[in-house]
Design a protein around this motif. Structure first.
Motif, PDB file in Angstrom:
ATOM      1  N   MET A 105       0.837  -1.205   0.000  1.00  0.00           N
ATOM      2  CA  MET A 105       0.000   0.000   0.000  1.00  0.00           C
ATOM      3  C   MET A 105       0.872   1.256   0.000  1.00  0.00           C
ATOM      4  N   ARG A 112       2.384   6.412  -7.013  1.00  0.00           N
ATOM      5  CA  ARG A 112       1.225   6.842  -7.778  1.00  0.00           C
ATOM      6  C   ARG A 112       0.569   8.130  -7.297  1.00  0.00           C
ATOM      7  N   HIS A 113       0.927   8.600  -6.120  1.00  0.00           N
ATOM      8  CA  HIS A 113       0.157   9.726  -5.582  1.00  0.00           C
ATOM      9  C   HIS A 113       1.050  10.867  -5.143  1.00  0.00           C
ATOM     10  N   ARG A 114       0.432  12.036  -5.140  1.00  0.00           N
ATOM     11  CA  ARG A 114       1.111  13.197  -4.574  1.00  0.00           C
ATOM     12  C   ARG A 114       0.541  13.431  -3.201  1.00  0.00           C
ATOM     13  N   MET A 188      -7.600   1.932 -20.294  1.00  0.00           N
ATOM     14  CA  MET A 188      -8.651   2.925 -20.058  1.00  0.00           C
ATOM     15  C   MET A 188      -9.202   3.467 -21.381  1.00  0.00           C
TER      16      MET A 188
ATOM     17  N   MET B   1      -9.063   7.321 -14.651  1.00  0.00           N
ATOM     18  CA  MET B   1      -9.687   8.063 -15.740  1.00  0.00           C
ATOM     19  C   MET B   1      -8.948   9.364 -15.951  1.00  0.00           C
ATOM     20  N   ILE B   3      -5.956   9.734 -15.804  1.00  0.00           N
ATOM     21  CA  ILE B   3      -4.726   9.475 -16.540  1.00  0.00           C
ATOM     22  C   ILE B   3      -4.998   9.452 -18.038  1.00  0.00           C
ATOM     23  N   ALA B   4      -6.072   8.743 -18.411  1.00  0.00           N
ATOM     24  CA  ALA B   4      -6.352   8.561 -19.827  1.00  0.00           C
ATOM     25  C   ALA B   4      -6.587   9.896 -20.516  1.00  0.00           C
ATOM     26  N   VAL B   9       0.672  13.580 -22.414  1.00  0.00           N
ATOM     27  CA  VAL B   9       1.333  12.297 -22.242  1.00  0.00           C
ATOM     28  C   VAL B   9       1.245  11.589 -23.574  1.00  0.00           C
ATOM     29  N   PRO B  19       6.807   7.439 -20.820  1.00  0.00           N
ATOM     30  CA  PRO B  19       6.684   8.792 -20.289  1.00  0.00           C
ATOM     31  C   PRO B  19       6.408   8.760 -18.788  1.00  0.00           C
ATOM     32  N   ARG B  21       4.755   9.081 -15.393  1.00  0.00           N
ATOM     33  CA  ARG B  21       3.356   8.940 -15.041  1.00  0.00           C
ATOM     34  C   ARG B  21       2.918  10.172 -14.243  1.00  0.00           C
ATOM     35  N   LYS B  23       1.227  11.929 -11.355  1.00  0.00           N
ATOM     36  CA  LYS B  23       0.845  11.510 -10.011  1.00  0.00           C
ATOM     37  C   LYS B  23      -0.449  12.176  -9.599  1.00  0.00           C
ATOM     38  N   ARG B  24      -1.279  11.395  -8.928  1.00  0.00           N
ATOM     39  CA  ARG B  24      -2.590  11.907  -8.573  1.00  0.00           C
ATOM     40  C   ARG B  24      -2.592  12.495  -7.173  1.00  0.00           C
ATOM     41  N   LYS B  25      -3.469  13.468  -7.021  1.00  0.00           N
ATOM     42  CA  LYS B  25      -3.669  14.071  -5.712  1.00  0.00           C
ATOM     43  C   LYS B  25      -4.942  13.486  -5.134  1.00  0.00           C
ATOM     44  N   THR B  28      -6.908   9.167  -1.436  1.00  0.00           N
ATOM     45  CA  THR B  28      -6.486   7.775  -1.544  1.00  0.00           C
ATOM     46  C   THR B  28      -5.076   7.589  -0.995  1.00  0.00           C
ATOM     47  N   ALA B  29      -4.196   8.549  -1.272  1.00  0.00           N
ATOM     48  CA  ALA B  29      -2.813   8.440  -0.838  1.00  0.00           C
ATOM     49  C   ALA B  29      -2.752   8.221   0.672  1.00  0.00           C
ATOM     50  N   TYR B  30      -3.519   9.003   1.404  1.00  0.00           N
ATOM     51  CA  TYR B  30      -3.457   8.904   2.862  1.00  0.00           C
ATOM     52  C   TYR B  30      -4.052   7.584   3.330  1.00  0.00           C
ATOM     53  N   LEU B  32      -3.873   4.833   1.744  1.00  0.00           N
ATOM     54  CA  LEU B  32      -2.862   3.810   1.483  1.00  0.00           C
ATOM     55  C   LEU B  32      -1.695   3.898   2.462  1.00  0.00           C
TER      56      LEU B  32
END
Lengths: 282, 302
Positions: A105, A112-114, A188, B1, B3-4, B9, B19, B21, B23-25, B28-30, B32
């Motif tokens: 995790m 993958r995340h910021r 996707m 989604m 990302i696509a 990119v 290329p 990737r 990164k998403r904000k 979810t990060a927290y 994980l």
């Protein structure tokens, strides 16, 4: 004449080149082979001594007594050995599951995340690997003693999960970072939703990394002595703790049997996995 | 989604580096991070604090059985370190020596696997890790048999008058030997990983530009392998400094390392002394690690 001098210079000039080339082509493989022999000498001894007889007083011996297959046919003659192996397996499996889930995790979040606090997160993951085991073991013991948490299997599990997490993060992170993001984009583009993409694309691609991390976690946990020794309390005996305790009285040959079994078992598993990989690629 | 639909990119044809990737904000990060990081905070960071507090405790009565109370007794550090300075320095000396020997053995070994092994490469890597499947303690115990006084190696070395003490077991030599053995794969694997990434054409280019092989090694191969050298030396040095198994099984009271002292002090309930030594070990190692990483210029290791 001209040809002769040419030949002569050809033989003379590159002399030190030829010498270093000779060294390079023979010295490096020689060291490589010596290094491998060095690595395997103790394994050979462990295997040989699994056929060692016991001393007349029933104790194990560091030197050769006589040939006997007794240890192989009666592995559990001392029930404590097999109980210790059982405890180690149990702790190994449980801490591997927990450590792999938690570590994977974190690896996903990092790649993958910021998020805020990335630096301190990285540091907290790096530090347990840069800390000697005595310090990890003794600091946890200090915590358990001051909070009066009784030592036992729970404290050992807590410790094992703690030190496996970092190794899992590093292993899974490497695999994730090397992943081509275009594969997921393609999924996707073909109308897979996020869940489907994760289930059918991301997870299968990362799986080898997670499997490697789990194997690493299991072997770290199964083989750990120092941290376990600090946090086990009197009631728990893992296999390494059994070996340590019996070292003073002479390790029984059954320990060598289990060592050999572990070695050959793991080697067979790895070779099988490699073969399976080759067949699949064809 | 997200990302696509991300512009910029490019969907490049194969062969190019993938290329970066995006990164998403988000939360979810927290989600994980929190379970695993909480585990590390509760059972790694907080225990270090607990260790520090324990190291400053004051005895309630005479003798360790009387218990301790929390205090700020800094003398614990000076007392413990002046009493066990020999063991402290010895640990760093043995670990440093073992690390250097490991590097000398591992570099040719890793070089061989990376550049010369061809199709045997994977098998050789498995063989390097394979001894690990047989328990650490059992392997160390096997060295006790191999280095025994009546064993082949000791008798042979004695016949050549190589040993000042007439034996190997129970000498510093045996302890360093055990450390080298037990941590060798920790050196080989990172070295291999960074050597394997080197483009052999760079080494050929050095040769084409009239660099002798030795110079090529010095100016091209070693600098490119530096991340592996740093990682390998750290992975060997750190556990070797705190190890007490090799010293206990292969050494003698004269080869006691700081790990042995910490372990026996804890066993004797001399908690503040043990904690002070443990905390000092951690502090010194961290200083060594960070200076080393700075000097070697591979901060991306973190």
């Amino acid at each position: 004449m001209a040809i002769a001098t040419e030949k002569a210079t050809d033989a003379r000039l590159p002399l030190h080149y030829r010498f270093t080339r000779y060294l390079r082509s023979h010295f490096i493989p020689a060291i490589g082979i010596l290094g491998l022999i060095y690595l395997f000498v103790p394994i050979a001894v462990v295997f040989a001594f699994s056929f060692n007889d016991r001393l007349p007083n029933g104790r194990g011996s560091v030197s050769w007594v006589g040939f006997s297959t007794d240890a192989w046919t009666n592995i559990c003659v001392d029930p404590n050995i097999c109980r210790a192996v059982g405890t180690s397996l149990q702790i190994g499996v449980l801490s591997t599951i927990a450590g792999t889930v938690l570590g994977t995790m974190i690896a996903f979040a990092l790649v993958r995340h910021r998020f805020r606090g990335r630096q301190s997160t990285n540091l907290t993951i790096f530090l347990p690997m840069a800390t000697p085991e005595v310090v990890l073991g003794s600091s946890l013991l200090a915590l358990f003693l001051s909070t009066r948490i009784p030592l036992g299997i729970v404290t050992v599990l807590i410790a094992h999960v703690m030190f496996t997490i970092s190794f899992v993060v590093v292993t899974v992170k490497a695999r994730l970072a090397g992943l081509d993001p275009r594969l997921e984009q393609a999924a996707m583009d073909l109308y897979a939703d996020e869940k489907q993409t994760f289930r059918y694309i991301t997870l299968p691609l990362v799986a080898p990394g997670i499997a490697a991390a789990a194997l690493l976690a299991f072997s770290l946990s199964f083989d750990d002595f120092i941290i376990t020794y600090f946090n086990k309390g009197p009631s728990i005996t893992t296999f390494p703790v059994y070996v340590w305790a019996s070292a003073a009285r002479g390790v029984p040959p059954q320990v060598n049997v289990i060592g050999s079994l572990m070695f050959f078992g793991a080697l067979a598993l790895v070779l099988l996995a490699q073969l399976a990989g080759k067949v699949k690629r064809r | 989604m997200a990302i696509a639909l991300t512009p910029g990119v490019p969907i490049a044809p194969g062969g190019e580096a993938p290329p970066e990737r995006v990164k998403r904000k988000g939360k979810t990060a927290y989600f994980l991070l929190i379970p695993g990081m909480a585990w590390l905070v509760f059972f790694f960071v907080i225990p270090l604090g607990s260790l520090f507090l324990t190291s400053l405790e004051r005895p309630l009565g005479s003798g360790p059985s009387a218990g301790y109370e929390s205090a700020l007794r800094w003398q614990n550090y000076t007392e413990a370190l002046s009493k066990y300075d020999t063991e402290f320095l010895r640990s760093f000396w043995y670990a440093g020596l073992a690390t250097i020997v490991c590097l000398i053995i591992s570099f040719p070994l890793a070089y061989f696997i990376a550049f010369r092994a061809g199709r045997w490469r994977n098998l050789l890597l498995v063989l390097i890790v394979a001894p690990f499947f047989c328990s650490f303690l059992i392997r160390t115990y096997a060295w006790k048999t191999i280095l025994a006084d009546d064993g082949f190696i000791t008798t042979f070395a004695n016949s050549l008058n190589l040993l000042p003490d007439d034996r190997i077991l129970a000498t510093p030599l045996a302890v360093v030997f055990g450390l080298v053995y037990n941590f060798l794969p920790f050196m080989v694997l990172p070295l291999y990983a960074s050597l394997e990434r080197i483009d052999p054409r760079l080494i050929e280019a050095a040769a084409d530009l009239y660099a002798r092989p030795w110079i090529g090694l010095q100016r091209v191969t070693i600098p490119l392998a530096m991340p592996g050298i740093v990682a390998g030396t750290l992975l060997t040095f750190i556990p070797a400094t705190g190890d007490f198994i090799n010293s206990q099984l292969l050494g003698s009271p004269r080869t006691r390392m700081i790990g042995n002292v910490i372990q026996t002090q804890f066993a004797r309930d001399a908690l503040p002394t043990a904690a002070a030594l443990s905390f000092s070990l951690m502090a010194v190692i961290l200083v060594v690690v960070f200076t080393y990483i700075r000097r070697a210029g591979t901060e991306e290791l973190l």
